[in-house]
Design a protein around this motif. Structure first.
Motif, PDB file in Angstrom:
ATOM      1  N   VAL A  10      37.125  46.230  30.282  1.00 52.87           N
ATOM      2  CA  VAL A  10      37.000  45.470  31.526  1.00 52.87           C
ATOM      3  C   VAL A  10      35.532  45.335  31.921  1.00 52.87           C
ATOM      4  O   VAL A  10      35.081  44.264  32.331  1.00 52.87           O
ATOM      5  CB  VAL A  10      37.809  46.135  32.670  1.00 52.87           C
ATOM      6  CG1 VAL A  10      37.467  45.537  34.017  1.00 52.87           C
ATOM      7  CG2 VAL A  10      39.307  46.019  32.409  1.00 52.87           C
ATOM      8  N   LEU A  18      37.467  37.619  34.576  1.00 50.80           N
ATOM      9  CA  LEU A  18      38.491  38.553  35.031  1.00 50.80           C
ATOM     10  C   LEU A  18      39.277  37.975  36.199  1.00 50.80           C
ATOM     11  O   LEU A  18      40.500  38.096  36.261  1.00 50.80           O
ATOM     12  CB  LEU A  18      37.851  39.892  35.422  1.00 50.80           C
ATOM     13  CG  LEU A  18      37.207  40.677  34.280  1.00 50.80           C
ATOM     14  CD1 LEU A  18      36.470  41.894  34.821  1.00 50.80           C
ATOM     15  CD2 LEU A  18      38.237  41.076  33.234  1.00 50.80           C
ATOM     16  N   VAL A  23      42.722  39.769  37.011  1.00 46.12           N
ATOM     17  CA  VAL A  23      42.435  41.186  36.768  1.00 46.12           C
ATOM     18  C   VAL A  23      41.696  41.760  37.974  1.00 46.12           C
ATOM     19  O   VAL A  23      40.658  41.250  38.376  1.00 46.12           O
ATOM     20  CB  VAL A  23      41.592  41.375  35.487  1.00 46.12           C
ATOM     21  CG1 VAL A  23      41.157  42.829  35.333  1.00 46.12           C
ATOM     22  CG2 VAL A  23      42.373  40.904  34.270  1.00 46.12           C
ATOM     23  N   VAL A  30      41.124  44.778  28.532  1.00 46.90           N
ATOM     24  CA  VAL A  30      41.833  43.517  28.705  1.00 46.90           C
ATOM     25  C   VAL A  30      42.269  42.985  27.344  1.00 46.90           C
ATOM     26  O   VAL A  30      41.467  42.941  26.401  1.00 46.90           O
ATOM     27  CB  VAL A  30      40.940  42.465  29.398  1.00 46.90           C
ATOM     28  CG1 VAL A  30      41.666  41.140  29.544  1.00 46.90           C
ATOM     29  CG2 VAL A  30      40.470  42.962  30.744  1.00 46.90           C
ATOM     30  N   VAL A  50      45.900  44.349  31.273  1.00 46.67           N
ATOM     31  CA  VAL A  50      44.898  45.409  31.173  1.00 46.67           C
ATOM     32  C   VAL A  50      45.595  46.687  30.715  1.00 46.67           C
ATOM     33  O   VAL A  50      46.477  47.197  31.408  1.00 46.67           O
ATOM     34  CB  VAL A  50      44.175  45.661  32.518  1.00 46.67           C
ATOM     35  CG1 VAL A  50      43.164  46.791  32.372  1.00 46.67           C
ATOM     36  CG2 VAL A  50      43.504  44.389  33.009  1.00 46.67           C
ATOM     37  N   ARG A  84      49.416  44.236  34.998  1.00 49.14           N
ATOM     38  CA  ARG A  84      49.498  42.773  34.934  1.00 49.14           C
ATOM     39  C   ARG A  84      49.431  42.243  36.362  1.00 49.14           C
ATOM     40  O   ARG A  84      50.382  42.337  37.115  1.00 49.14           O
ATOM     41  CB  ARG A  84      50.780  42.319  34.262  1.00 49.14           C
ATOM     42  CG  ARG A  84      50.887  40.801  34.149  1.00 49.14           C
ATOM     43  CD  ARG A  84      52.108  40.352  33.392  1.00 49.14           C
ATOM     44  NE  ARG A  84      51.998  40.718  31.990  1.00 49.14           N
ATOM     45  CZ  ARG A  84      53.042  40.817  31.183  1.00 49.14           C
ATOM     46  NH1 ARG A  84      54.264  40.597  31.626  1.00 49.14           N
ATOM     47  NH2 ARG A  84      52.861  41.153  29.915  1.00 49.14           N
ATOM     48  N   GLN A  85      48.252  41.757  36.721  1.00 54.03           N
ATOM     49  CA  GLN A  85      47.998  41.187  38.043  1.00 54.03           C
ATOM     50  C   GLN A  85      48.439  42.127  39.158  1.00 54.03           C
ATOM     51  O   GLN A  85      49.124  41.730  40.093  1.00 54.03           O
ATOM     52  CB  GLN A  85      48.650  39.818  38.167  1.00 54.03           C
ATOM     53  CG  GLN A  85      48.078  38.823  37.175  1.00 54.03           C
ATOM     54  CD  GLN A  85      48.636  37.438  37.321  1.00 54.03           C
ATOM     55  OE1 GLN A  85      49.681  37.244  37.927  1.00 54.03           O
ATOM     56  NE2 GLN A  85      47.942  36.476  36.777  1.00 54.03           N
TER      57      GLN A  85
END
Length: 100
Positions: A10, A18, A23, A30, A50, A84-85
């Protein structure tokens, strides 16, 4: 051993990229690319996820993910803890042999 995806830390990715992927994490790796039909793809891993842990071990750098997978044998199960988000989940899949 082969899982079929590539990652980058990241911290090594520009913030604007990102943000485009949604992210919000500041640590982990990632998923940049994944081969359709590979074990991880079939289990639900997607670009932009991630990875924060591999088989219970925290990962921060791409090499951490590589080393964790290289320690496995063909047929072993691999469990990735992913973000994930903003939503945490676990993706499990068997390790396969890299096809020639």
């Amino acid at each position: 051993p082969w899982a079929g995806f590539t990652v980058e830390s990241v911290g090594a990715i520009r913030r604007e990229y990102l943000r485009q992927w949604g992210v919000t994490r500041t640590a982990g790796c990632v998923v940049l690319d994944i081969i359709r039909g590979c074990p991880a793809f079939e289990a639900g891993l997607r670009p932009g996820d991630v990875i924060t842990e591999v088989n219970g071990y925290a990962v921060e750098y791409a090499v951490d993910v590589d080393y964790a997978i290289w320690q496995l044998f063909v047929g072993d199960d691999c469990a990735l803890t992913i973000d994930r988000q903003g939503e945490s989940r676990t993706v499990r899949f068997p390790i396969r042999e890299l096809a020639r």
